[in-house]
Write a protein that holds these residues in place. Structure first.
Motif, short mmCIF file in Angstrom:
data_model
loop_
_atom_site.label_atom_id
_atom_site.label_comp_id
_atom_site.label_asym_id
_atom_site.label_seq_id
_atom_site.Cartn_x
_atom_site.Cartn_y
_atom_site.Cartn_z
N VAL A 150 31.81 50.41 33.62
CA VAL A 150 32.83 49.60 33.91
C VAL A 150 32.41 48.04 33.62
N ALA A 151 31.02 47.52 34.01
CA ALA A 151 30.65 46.20 33.57
C ALA A 151 30.45 46.01 32.17
N ILE A 152 30.04 46.82 31.61
CA ILE A 152 29.92 46.87 29.92
C ILE A 152 31.56 46.82 29.37
N GLU A 157 36.02 43.17 27.18
CA GLU A 157 37.59 43.00 27.51
C GLU A 157 37.66 41.49 27.51
N GLN A 158 36.72 40.86 28.18
CA GLN A 158 36.95 39.26 28.62
C GLN A 158 36.67 38.34 27.10
N GLU A 185 36.14 51.52 21.89
CA GLU A 185 34.53 52.11 21.98
C GLU A 185 33.91 51.14 22.73
N PHE A 186 34.14 50.04 22.59
CA PHE A 186 33.42 48.96 23.35
C PHE A 186 34.16 48.50 24.61
N VAL A 187 35.32 48.29 24.61
CA VAL A 187 36.17 47.64 25.84
C VAL A 187 36.32 49.01 26.95
N GLU A 188 36.32 50.27 26.51
CA GLU A 188 36.25 51.04 27.50
C GLU A 188 35.20 52.14 27.07
N PHE A 189 34.03 51.43 27.22
CA PHE A 189 32.69 51.89 26.91
C PHE A 189 32.41 53.25 27.91
N ASP A 190 32.12 54.51 27.60
CA ASP A 190 31.64 55.56 28.24
C ASP A 190 30.47 56.29 27.87
#
Length: 501
Positions: A150-152, A157-158, A185-190
């Motif tokens: 979530v932090a990544i 996102e910001q 891929e980045f905003v919803e990193f998994d």
């Protein structure tokens, strides 16, 4: 070396083709448990291990697996060494998978035989393959578990109004921005797609093949066998992206070897997913008991309110009465109850997963999308609720997650400064501008920088410089352990923030 044509098989032993022959170069093939760089067929003849047993060994001795010892399962940076880390969790998932795999094989032997399994497949193929994907399923998870993911994502996102399209904030547009469809891929990193990248790209290898695992092992490890572009929130198999665009060429190769298509899940992946669910239910509750937050009797009371006592709950109640009738101290009684509670619950859930797998064999081997094996287990659901309330929502967990999120956010900011503030924009290895940037860049893993610099992916998007910069950023952050991340942030946050030129 050219790749020999193969017949696709979900049990494909194929490994990716090498850029050159190790034999022609005079490089001796290794035959020890740790040194597994040689030709797999020759190695099997020497060591009497199947390709899938070799895959498990490669994983077991790998650095990313060892790092799991300092990554969060539930309790970040826990001092009680009896409480699980991501490493013990992964070993337990691996073990559970082997147990369910044996039952599933015996209960659906004909289906396995019709799909290419022989008499020795349980020991030579199914068991080691399940052990491998169980051990490797969480390797891509960042520090502090889900909160790390979530932090990544929040950091990107910001900054999404410029990070994907502009040289810097409030500056000119990039000549080659990242198309918006790839931002998730980045905003919803998994961590799931990061696991594939870690196994296939980021481990050092003479031919750049990572751990050089077989096609079947990599296919079975794809929990979500779709790209971010093909996600479907309503389909449990497609609800998340399973691989990044940077690994699309690898997934294409896996599919060529196995015959699996986009959205088709390997049959054994269902078992690994079920074992992860079992571990998250029973074993996270077990940690709550180990920390003394609840007693085993508390858990029994909750379960008795939800279930009839003529099944596993009745067996646990009867066993607790037996324990109480013995002349044990209360402390010893408590420990014995915890052991029996864990054993009975795991046995019940393993039985459920095995039975559900066998019942759904036509759909599973037909590569149809079904509900996850544990989705209709009320017992699993109730145990997850207990864990959620008493572990994940515990004040000590929430406090460390908040501190960890702050550390990840700060680290990503200074890492981005180190990656982006360089003399020549077109060269990732160019001289860093600024003292802090130089220091932080020196901490980034050389093989991560090598991947960002070489760009060996055939994908057009993955070759975009900004995409490679951001992959380097997420590679470095997600590879950190909890302790390393906290110590590094404490080290860096006191350094002066001097803007790079």
């Amino acid at each position: 070396m050219e790749e020999k044509p193969v017949t696709p098989s979900i049990w494909s032993e194929s490994r990716r083709p090498r850029t050159h022959s190790a034999v022609a170069d005079g490089v001796a093939k290794e035959t020890t448990e740790q040194g597994l760089m040689g030709d797999s067929s020759s190695l099997s003849a020497v060591t009497h291990r199947s390709v899938f047993q070799q895959d498990y060994d490669r994983l077991l001795f790998s650095t990313p697996v060892r790092r799991l010892a300092d990554k969060t399962q539930v309790w970040p940076m826990e001092e009680n060494d009896g409480v699980r880390t991501r490493l013990t969790h992964s070993h337990e998932v691996s073990n559970l998978a082997r147990s369910i795999g044996a039952r599933a094989y015996k209960g659906a032997r004909d289906a396995f035989r019709q799909n290419g399994c022989g008499d020795d497949s349980l020991a030579e193929l199914i068991n080691p393959l399940l052990l491998s994907i169980g051990l490797g399923h969480d390797l891509g998870n960042p520090p502090f578990g889900h909160q790390g993911e979530v932090a990544i994502g929040r950091w990107f996102e910001q900054r999404k109004d410029w990070i994907f399209t502009k040289l810097k904030k409030d500056e000119d547009l990039l000549e080659a921005p990242i198309p918006e469809e790839y931002w998730p891929e980045f905003v919803e990193f998994d961590g799931n797609p990061q696991s594939l990248r870690l196994l296939t790209r980021l481990q050092t290898h003479i031919d750049g093949l990572g751990l050089d695992l077989s096609a079947a092992t990599l296919a079975a490890g794809l929990k979500y066998p779709v790209s971010y572009l093909n996600r479907d929130k309503d389909d449990p198999v497609r609800k998340k992206g399973g691989y990044f665009e940077s690994e699309k060429d690898l997934v294409d190769w896996i599919r060529k070897q196995t015959g699996l298509e986009e959205g088709q899940r390997h049959p054994l992946t269902w078992i690994m997913e079920a074992c992860d669910d079992i571990a998250y239910s029973v074993l996270d509750v077990d940690d709550v008991l180990k920390k003394g937050i609840m007693s085993p009797d508390d858990v029994l009371v909750i379960l008795r309110q939800k279930f009839r006592i003529d099944g596993v709950i009745g067996k646990i109640q009867e066993k607790f009465r037996d324990i109480e009738s013995r002349l044990f101290s209360p402390e010893i009684q408590r420990d014995i109850k915890i052991e029996y509670l864990r054993a009975y619950l795991i046995e019940s859930l393993i039985g459920h997963a095995s039975k559900t797998f066998v019942e759904n064999v036509p759909a599973i081997f037909g590569f149809k999308s079904i509900k996850p094996l544990m989705d209709d287990s009320r017992l699993c659901d109730e145990l997850k609720k207990i864990a959620q309330q008493n572990a994940f929502n515990h004040s000590s967990v929430l406090r460390m997650e908040a501190l960890g999120s702050q550390a990840i956010d700060g680290l990503m900011t200074v890492l981005w400064e180190a990656i982006s503030c360089r003399k020549n924009f077109d060269e990732i290895r160019s001289k860093r501008m600024g003292a802090r940037a130089k220091y932080v860049f020196s901490l980034i893993s050389p093989n991560y920088i090598e991947q960002a610099d070489k760009c060996i992916s055939s994908s057009t998007v993955a070759s975009v410089l900004r995409y490679r910069e951001l992959r380097l950023l997420t590679d470095m952050v997600s590879g950190m352990t909890d302790t390393f991340a906290m110590r590094l942030w404490k080290d860096i946050e006191v350094m002066p923030d001097v803007n790079c030129a």
